[in-house]
Write a protein that holds these residues in place. Structure first.
Motif, PDB file in Angstrom:
ATOM      1  N   ASP A  54      -9.604 -11.886   2.440  1.00 37.64           N
ATOM      2  CA  ASP A  54     -10.517 -11.391   3.120  1.00 37.64           C
ATOM      3  C   ASP A  54     -10.428  -9.849   3.290  1.00 37.64           C
ATOM      4  O   ASP A  54      -9.763  -9.014   3.916  1.00 37.64           O
ATOM      5  N   GLU A  55     -11.749  -9.729   2.465  1.00 41.37           N
ATOM      6  CA  GLU A  55     -11.695  -8.390   1.977  1.00 41.37           C
ATOM      7  C   GLU A  55     -11.834  -7.014   2.746  1.00 41.37           C
ATOM      8  O   GLU A  55     -11.049  -6.155   3.110  1.00 41.37           O
ATOM      9  N   ARG A  56     -12.510  -7.722   4.343  1.00 37.27           N
ATOM     10  CA  ARG A  56     -12.808  -6.995   5.631  1.00 37.27           C
ATOM     11  C   ARG A  56     -11.152  -6.764   5.875  1.00 37.27           C
ATOM     12  O   ARG A  56     -10.506  -5.536   6.294  1.00 37.27           O
ATOM     13  N   THR A  57     -10.566  -7.626   6.070  1.00 37.98           N
ATOM     14  CA  THR A  57      -8.842  -7.870   6.678  1.00 37.98           C
ATOM     15  C   THR A  57      -8.530  -6.927   6.123  1.00 37.98           C
ATOM     16  O   THR A  57      -7.967  -5.808   6.176  1.00 37.98           O
ATOM     17  N   ALA A  58      -8.624  -6.688   4.158  1.00 36.69           N
ATOM     18  CA  ALA A  58      -7.388  -6.180   3.759  1.00 36.69           C
ATOM     19  C   ALA A  58      -8.422  -4.847   3.871  1.00 36.69           C
ATOM     20  O   ALA A  58      -7.084  -3.158   3.846  1.00 36.69           O
ATOM     21  N   GLN A  59      -9.597  -4.383   4.003  1.00 36.77           N
ATOM     22  CA  GLN A  59     -10.070  -3.112   4.613  1.00 36.77           C
ATOM     23  C   GLN A  59      -9.228  -2.204   5.876  1.00 36.77           C
ATOM     24  O   GLN A  59      -9.052  -1.182   5.260  1.00 36.77           O
ATOM     25  N   PHE A  60      -9.317  -2.614   6.835  1.00 40.01           N
ATOM     26  CA  PHE A  60      -8.739  -2.868   7.961  1.00 40.01           C
ATOM     27  C   PHE A  60      -7.614  -2.293   7.530  1.00 40.01           C
ATOM     28  O   PHE A  60      -6.637  -1.439   8.455  1.00 40.01           O
ATOM     29  N   LEU A  61      -6.504  -2.863   7.167  1.00 43.39           N
ATOM     30  CA  LEU A  61      -5.167  -3.378   7.007  1.00 43.39           C
ATOM     31  C   LEU A  61      -4.751  -1.816   5.682  1.00 43.39           C
ATOM     32  O   LEU A  61      -3.931  -0.951   6.874  1.00 43.39           O
ATOM     33  N   ASN A  62      -5.568  -1.613   5.736  1.00 46.18           N
ATOM     34  CA  ASN A  62      -5.224  -0.312   4.539  1.00 46.18           C
ATOM     35  C   ASN A  62      -5.656   1.020   5.123  1.00 46.18           C
ATOM     36  O   ASN A  62      -4.796   1.529   4.784  1.00 46.18           O
ATOM     37  N   LYS A  63      -6.506   0.525   5.704  1.00 48.99           N
ATOM     38  CA  LYS A  63      -6.679   2.134   6.873  1.00 48.99           C
ATOM     39  C   LYS A  63      -5.541   1.915   7.959  1.00 48.99           C
ATOM     40  O   LYS A  63      -5.487   3.010   7.853  1.00 48.99           O
ATOM     41  N   PHE A  64      -5.071   1.211   7.920  1.00 49.12           N
ATOM     42  CA  PHE A  64      -3.539   0.851   8.906  1.00 49.12           C
ATOM     43  C   PHE A  64      -2.548   1.955   8.223  1.00 49.12           C
ATOM     44  O   PHE A  64      -1.926   2.896   8.659  1.00 49.12           O
ATOM     45  N   ALA A  65      -2.606   1.511   7.233  1.00 44.78           N
ATOM     46  CA  ALA A  65      -1.384   1.553   6.254  1.00 44.78           C
ATOM     47  C   ALA A  65      -0.901   2.868   6.035  1.00 44.78           C
ATOM     48  O   ALA A  65      -0.494   3.835   6.003  1.00 44.78           O
ATOM     49  N   GLN A 103       1.100  -1.254   0.048  1.00 47.68           N
ATOM     50  CA  GLN A 103       0.584   0.233   0.152  1.00 47.68           C
ATOM     51  C   GLN A 103       0.825   1.426  -0.059  1.00 47.68           C
ATOM     52  O   GLN A 103       0.251   2.550  -0.298  1.00 47.68           O
ATOM     53  N   ALA A 104       2.264   1.093   0.140  1.00 51.41           N
ATOM     54  CA  ALA A 104       3.427   2.662   0.096  1.00 51.41           C
ATOM     55  C   ALA A 104       2.597   3.124  -1.140  1.00 51.41           C
ATOM     56  O   ALA A 104       2.741   2.547  -2.438  1.00 51.41           O
ATOM     57  N   PRO A 105       2.607   4.204  -0.698  1.00 55.48           N
ATOM     58  CA  PRO A 105       2.631   5.616  -2.091  1.00 55.48           C
ATOM     59  C   PRO A 105       3.888   5.430  -2.650  1.00 55.48           C
ATOM     60  O   PRO A 105       5.089   5.372  -2.058  1.00 55.48           O
ATOM     61  N   ALA A 106       4.226   6.318  -3.912  1.00 51.92           N
ATOM     62  CA  ALA A 106       5.001   6.930  -4.709  1.00 51.92           C
ATOM     63  C   ALA A 106       6.117   7.449  -3.916  1.00 51.92           C
ATOM     64  O   ALA A 106       5.616   8.167  -2.283  1.00 51.92           O
ATOM     65  N   GLY A 107       6.574   7.364  -3.861  1.00 52.69           N
ATOM     66  CA  GLY A 107       8.229   8.596  -2.783  1.00 52.69           C
ATOM     67  C   GLY A 107       8.337   7.321  -1.541  1.00 52.69           C
ATOM     68  O   GLY A 107       8.830   8.211  -0.651  1.00 52.69           O
ATOM     69  N   VAL A 108       8.050   5.689  -1.165  1.00 51.58           N
ATOM     70  CA  VAL A 108       8.218   5.588   0.150  1.00 51.58           C
ATOM     71  C   VAL A 108       8.644   4.399  -0.600  1.00 51.58           C
ATOM     72  O   VAL A 108       8.447   3.443  -0.868  1.00 51.58           O
ATOM     73  N   GLU A 109      10.407   4.549   0.002  1.00 53.81           N
ATOM     74  CA  GLU A 109      11.242   2.971  -0.172  1.00 53.81           C
ATOM     75  C   GLU A 109      11.220   1.909   0.784  1.00 53.81           C
ATOM     76  O   GLU A 109      11.527   2.448   2.176  1.00 53.81           O
ATOM     77  N   ILE A 110      11.231   1.148   0.661  1.00 58.04           N
ATOM     78  CA  ILE A 110      10.873   0.178   1.882  1.00 58.04           C
ATOM     79  C   ILE A 110      11.774  -1.023   1.679  1.00 58.04           C
ATOM     80  O   ILE A 110      12.384  -1.906   0.882  1.00 58.04           O
ATOM     81  N   GLU A 111      13.203  -1.051   2.795  1.00 55.90           N
ATOM     82  CA  GLU A 111      13.776  -2.056   2.963  1.00 55.90           C
ATOM     83  C   GLU A 111      14.069  -3.265   4.137  1.00 55.90           C
ATOM     84  O   GLU A 111      13.608  -2.526   6.066  1.00 55.90           O
ATOM     85  N   GLU A 112      13.968  -4.636   4.519  1.00 53.54           N
ATOM     86  CA  GLU A 112      13.362  -5.010   5.388  1.00 53.54           C
ATOM     87  C   GLU A 112      14.996  -4.954   6.460  1.00 53.54           C
ATOM     88  O   GLU A 112      15.831  -5.250   5.606  1.00 53.54           O
TER      89      GLU A 112
END
Ligand code: FNR
Length: 179
Positions: A159-170, A28-37
């Protein structure tokens, strides 16, 4: 300007449900965000005796966290506590004394479990350690995802509800991390 996120997954399991949740949030990261583990599986167990020695794996994770604008931790709960590998990383990054890289760092925490409590004990314990270390912990929204295995298929959140929940957090996390 690029925002750098250090991603820490508290599970070392290849089939990790927390890795699947982390990958969903990362996607869900927007443009301009780089994620490194930040890899935590190869870190020798911390002792302060190592503070005066060169441990390349310690240097690596300390530098990754230091360089990050924000940190995202997604973790399971082991025996009503955070997993040992994650606690080891938190300790390593808090030392040597005076070189605590958690200080002032923005950190968001999510936990997931197949059980009913969503790993909340681990989540609150991680929060407690990091707040003591001076991190700025995202408190609202919170994610302690229960019955997480039921929301996944083939390592993906389906699961759509879970995805929506995580998207709000993200969305809240990325807005905070890039502010
Ligand atoms: C667990 N599990 C677990 N779950 C939970 O909700 N509370 C707990 O206290 C524990 N304790 C625990 C201890 C140990 C040693 C293991 C291996 C597991 C179950 C755990 O949530 C489950 O294995 C998840 O699949 C772990 O997340 P990952 O590794 O799949 O991301």
């Amino acid at each position: 300007m690029t925002t750098r996120i250090a991603l820490i997954i508290g599970s070392l399991s290849k089939q990790s449900i927390n890795r699947a949740v982390a990958e969903h949030i990362a996607a869900q990261a927007p443009a301009g965000v780089e994620i490194e583990e930040v890899q935590i599986g190869d870190l020798p167990l911390y002792t302060q005796d190592l503070d005066t020695e060169s441990v390349p794996a310690y240097d690596r994770v300390r530098a990754q966290i230091k360089a990050a604008d924000a940190v995202l931790i997604v973790s399971p709960e082991h025996n009503r506590a955070m997993p040992a590998a994650l606690k080891n990383l938190i300790d390593i990054a808090s030392r040597p004394f005076g070189q605590n890289v958690w200080s002032g760092k923005k950190v968001a925490i999510a936990t997931a479990s197949p059980g009913s409590y969503g790993g909340i004990h681990a989540g609150l314990q991680i929060r407690q350690s990091l707040q003591m270390l001076g991190a700025e912990v995202l408190i609202n929204p919170e994610v302690f995802l229960s019955r997480a295995n039921a929301a996944l298929e083939n390592g993906k959140v389906t699961d759509e509800r879970t995805a929506q929940f995580l998207n709000k957090f993200a969305a809240a996390f990325y807005a905070w991390a890039t502010a």
